[in-house]
Design a protein around this motif. Structure first.
Motif, PDB file in Angstrom:
ATOM      1  N   VAL A   1       0.841  -1.192   0.000  1.00 27.33           N
ATOM      2  CA  VAL A   1       0.000   0.000   0.000  1.00 27.33           C
ATOM      3  C   VAL A   1       0.879   1.245   0.000  1.00 27.33           C
ATOM      4  O   VAL A   1       1.779   1.389   0.819  1.00 27.33           O
ATOM      5  CB  VAL A   1      -0.940   0.026   1.239  1.00 27.33           C
ATOM      6  N   ASP A   2       0.619   2.129  -0.941  1.00 26.65           N
ATOM      7  CA  ASP A   2       1.375   3.372  -1.047  1.00 26.65           C
ATOM      8  C   ASP A   2       0.374   4.513  -1.177  1.00 26.65           C
ATOM      9  O   ASP A   2      -0.374   4.585  -2.151  1.00 26.65           O
ATOM     10  CB  ASP A   2       2.300   3.330  -2.260  1.00 26.65           C
ATOM     11  N   GLU A   3       0.331   5.390  -0.170  1.00 28.12           N
ATOM     12  CA  GLU A   3      -0.616   6.498  -0.157  1.00 28.12           C
ATOM     13  C   GLU A   3       0.143   7.808   0.091  1.00 28.12           C
ATOM     14  O   GLU A   3       0.036   8.404   1.164  1.00 28.12           O
ATOM     15  CB  GLU A   3      -1.677   6.288   0.927  1.00 28.12           C
ATOM     16  N   PRO A   4       0.916   8.272  -0.872  1.00 32.37           N
ATOM     17  CA  PRO A   4       1.703   9.495  -0.665  1.00 32.37           C
ATOM     18  C   PRO A   4       0.814  10.726  -0.548  1.00 32.37           C
ATOM     19  O   PRO A   4      -0.243  10.816  -1.186  1.00 32.37           O
ATOM     20  CB  PRO A   4       2.583   9.563  -1.912  1.00 32.37           C
ATOM     21  N   LEU A   5       1.266  11.693   0.259  1.00 33.14           N
ATOM     22  CA  LEU A   5       0.587  12.974   0.311  1.00 33.14           C
ATOM     23  C   LEU A   5       0.763  13.685  -1.024  1.00 33.14           C
ATOM     24  O   LEU A   5       1.825  13.613  -1.647  1.00 33.14           O
ATOM     25  CB  LEU A   5       1.184  13.859   1.406  1.00 33.14           C
ATOM     26  N   PHE A   6      -0.269  14.372  -1.470  1.00 28.76           N
ATOM     27  CA  PHE A   6      -0.128  15.221  -2.642  1.00 28.76           C
ATOM     28  C   PHE A   6       0.810  16.375  -2.308  1.00 28.76           C
ATOM     29  O   PHE A   6       0.872  16.853  -1.172  1.00 28.76           O
ATOM     30  CB  PHE A   6      -1.489  15.768  -3.083  1.00 28.76           C
ATOM     31  N   ASP A   7       1.519  16.825  -3.309  1.00 25.92           N
ATOM     32  CA  ASP A   7       2.451  17.933  -3.148  1.00 25.92           C
ATOM     33  C   ASP A   7       1.731  19.160  -2.592  1.00 25.92           C
ATOM     34  O   ASP A   7       0.699  19.580  -3.137  1.00 25.92           O
ATOM     35  CB  ASP A   7       3.074  18.270  -4.504  1.00 25.92           C
ATOM     36  N   GLY A   8       2.268  19.721  -1.518  1.00 29.80           N
ATOM     37  CA  GLY A   8       1.710  20.926  -0.934  1.00 29.80           C
ATOM     38  C   GLY A   8       0.714  20.699   0.172  1.00 29.80           C
ATOM     39  O   GLY A   8       0.333  21.650   0.870  1.00 29.80           O
ATOM     40  N   VAL A   9       0.264  19.463   0.382  1.00 29.40           N
ATOM     41  CA  VAL A   9      -0.745  19.190   1.405  1.00 29.40           C
ATOM     42  C   VAL A   9      -0.194  19.410   2.814  1.00 29.40           C
ATOM     43  O   VAL A   9      -0.856  20.005   3.668  1.00 29.40           O
ATOM     44  CB  VAL A   9      -1.303  17.757   1.245  1.00 29.40           C
ATOM     45  N   ALA A  10       1.017  18.924   3.084  1.00 27.05           N
ATOM     46  CA  ALA A  10       1.595  19.105   4.424  1.00 27.05           C
ATOM     47  C   ALA A  10       1.705  20.585   4.760  1.00 27.05           C
ATOM     48  O   ALA A  10       1.365  21.018   5.884  1.00 27.05           O
ATOM     49  CB  ALA A  10       2.960  18.430   4.507  1.00 27.05           C
ATOM     50  N   GLU A  11       2.139  21.393   3.792  1.00 28.46           N
ATOM     51  CA  GLU A  11       2.263  22.833   3.998  1.00 28.46           C
ATOM     52  C   GLU A  11       0.894  23.479   4.207  1.00 28.46           C
ATOM     53  O   GLU A  11       0.751  24.421   5.010  1.00 28.46           O
ATOM     54  CB  GLU A  11       2.971  23.472   2.814  1.00 28.46           C
ATOM     55  N   LEU A  12      -0.105  22.984   3.498  1.00 22.33           N
ATOM     56  CA  LEU A  12      -1.473  23.493   3.657  1.00 22.33           C
ATOM     57  C   LEU A  12      -1.975  23.269   5.080  1.00 22.33           C
ATOM     58  O   LEU A  12      -2.512  24.184   5.716  1.00 22.33           O
ATOM     59  CB  LEU A  12      -2.401  22.806   2.650  1.00 22.33           C
ATOM     60  N   LEU A  13      -1.805  22.063   5.582  1.00 22.13           N
ATOM     61  CA  LEU A  13      -2.274  21.756   6.937  1.00 22.13           C
ATOM     62  C   LEU A  13      -1.553  22.618   7.972  1.00 22.13           C
ATOM     63  O   LEU A  13      -2.184  23.152   8.902  1.00 22.13           O
ATOM     64  CB  LEU A  13      -2.065  20.273   7.235  1.00 22.13           C
ATOM     65  N   GLU A  14      -0.261  22.764   7.790  1.00 20.01           N
ATOM     66  CA  GLU A  14       0.524  23.580   8.729  1.00 20.01           C
ATOM     67  C   GLU A  14       0.066  25.037   8.706  1.00 20.01           C
ATOM     68  O   GLU A  14      -0.079  25.677   9.754  1.00 20.01           O
ATOM     69  CB  GLU A  14       2.010  23.488   8.385  1.00 20.01           C
ATOM     70  N   ALA A  15      -0.176  25.563   7.513  1.00 14.25           N
ATOM     71  CA  ALA A  15      -0.577  26.962   7.387  1.00 14.25           C
ATOM     72  C   ALA A  15      -1.948  27.212   7.996  1.00 14.25           C
ATOM     73  O   ALA A  15      -2.148  28.218   8.708  1.00 14.25           O
ATOM     74  CB  ALA A  15      -0.569  27.372   5.912  1.00 14.25           C
ATOM     75  N   LEU A  16      -2.886  26.324   7.747  1.00 10.71           N
ATOM     76  CA  LEU A  16      -4.222  26.511   8.302  1.00 10.71           C
ATOM     77  C   LEU A  16      -4.207  26.405   9.821  1.00 10.71           C
ATOM     78  O   LEU A  16      -4.867  27.185  10.519  1.00 10.71           O
ATOM     79  CB  LEU A  16      -5.190  25.484   7.699  1.00 10.71           C
ATOM     80  N   GLU A  17      -3.451  25.454  10.326  1.00 14.06           N
ATOM     81  CA  GLU A  17      -3.349  25.301  11.769  1.00 14.06           C
ATOM     82  C   GLU A  17      -2.709  26.552  12.396  1.00 14.06           C
ATOM     83  O   GLU A  17      -3.168  27.040  13.431  1.00 14.06           O
ATOM     84  CB  GLU A  17      -2.524  24.057  12.094  1.00 14.06           C
TER      85      GLU A  17
END
Length: 219
Positions: free
Chosen positions: A85-101
């Motif tokens: 199973v390989d479920e990579p984050l889409f590019d920019g998602v980690a940064e999106l979550l950090e910014a919203l938080e």
């Protein structure tokens, strides 16, 4: 009221298309049906399993839909056990979550995955601690019923006017509209951009950074 950013998982946070198609093929093999085109499988991502199987095999009996859902889960579990199973984050998602938080948003997930599948996915990426509410197909009717969003808002102390639903399918958009929240479609997932607009999206983003800019705008 708290501000809540609620995300779909498959096709929005992570790219799980290969896994889903492989599990669907194994499911069809197990019940002796011809494998479906991948495009048809993509169309049902976001639905709960029984509802997905009703779309995938509309002429089959209800008992067959239940059996197919179980075979799909078995196939996915087998893939996890074998490490395929390989479920990579889409590019920019980690940064999106950090910014919203950082901007004071509470984060949540509303997904057609099971509790187990979602927890494994979030744990793999070290993201579980970021979300205050996790809503899955195990405890709710299938999208586009608004139940997931309604419970997420209750958990987060948010209201429809302070909640955004971010997803890649028309089911996510229809669920958001049914719950009376702002619907943001993402163009990097499994449904076409025009389908998101047709379903009632208030906005469609081409990249996660567009969502950051959008949600920072004053109401």
């Amino acid at each position: 009221m708290n501000r809540l950013a609620l995300f779909d998982c498959d096709g929005t946070l992570v790219d799980s298309q290969h896994n889903i198609c492989a599990a669907m093929d194994a499911c069809f093999d197990a019940v002796g049906l011809p494998r479906p085109p991948q495009e048809k499988t993509r169309r049902v991502v976001g639905l709960s399993l029984i509802e997905a199987m009703q779309v995938m095999a509309p002429d089959a009996a209800s008992a067959m839909h239940v059996e197919m859902a179980e075979e799909y889960k078995t196939a996915f579990q087998r893939m996890r056990l074998t490490g395929s199973v390989d479920e990579p984050l889409f590019d920019g998602v980690a940064e999106l979550l950090e910014a919203l938080e950082a901007d004071g948003f509470l984060l949540g997930v509303a997904t057609g995955k099971s509790d187990r599948g979602l927890n494994l996915c979030l744990d793999c990426h070290g993201l579980a601690h970021r979300f205050v509410t996790l809503q899955t197909a195990d405890r709710h009717p299938s999208k586009p019923h608004p139940s997931m969003i309604e419970q997420a808002m209750a958990d987060a102390g948010a209201a429809p006017e302070t909640t955004w639903m971010i997803g890649d399918t028309s089911y996510d958009i229809a669920m958001a509209r049914a719950a009376g929240v702002t619907a943001i479609g993402v163009a990097w997932g499994y449904h076409l951009e025009e389908e998101l607009w047709d379903a009632g999206a208030h906005h469609v983003a081409a990249h996660p950074r567009e969502i950051i800019e959008l949600m920072r705008k004053p109401a």
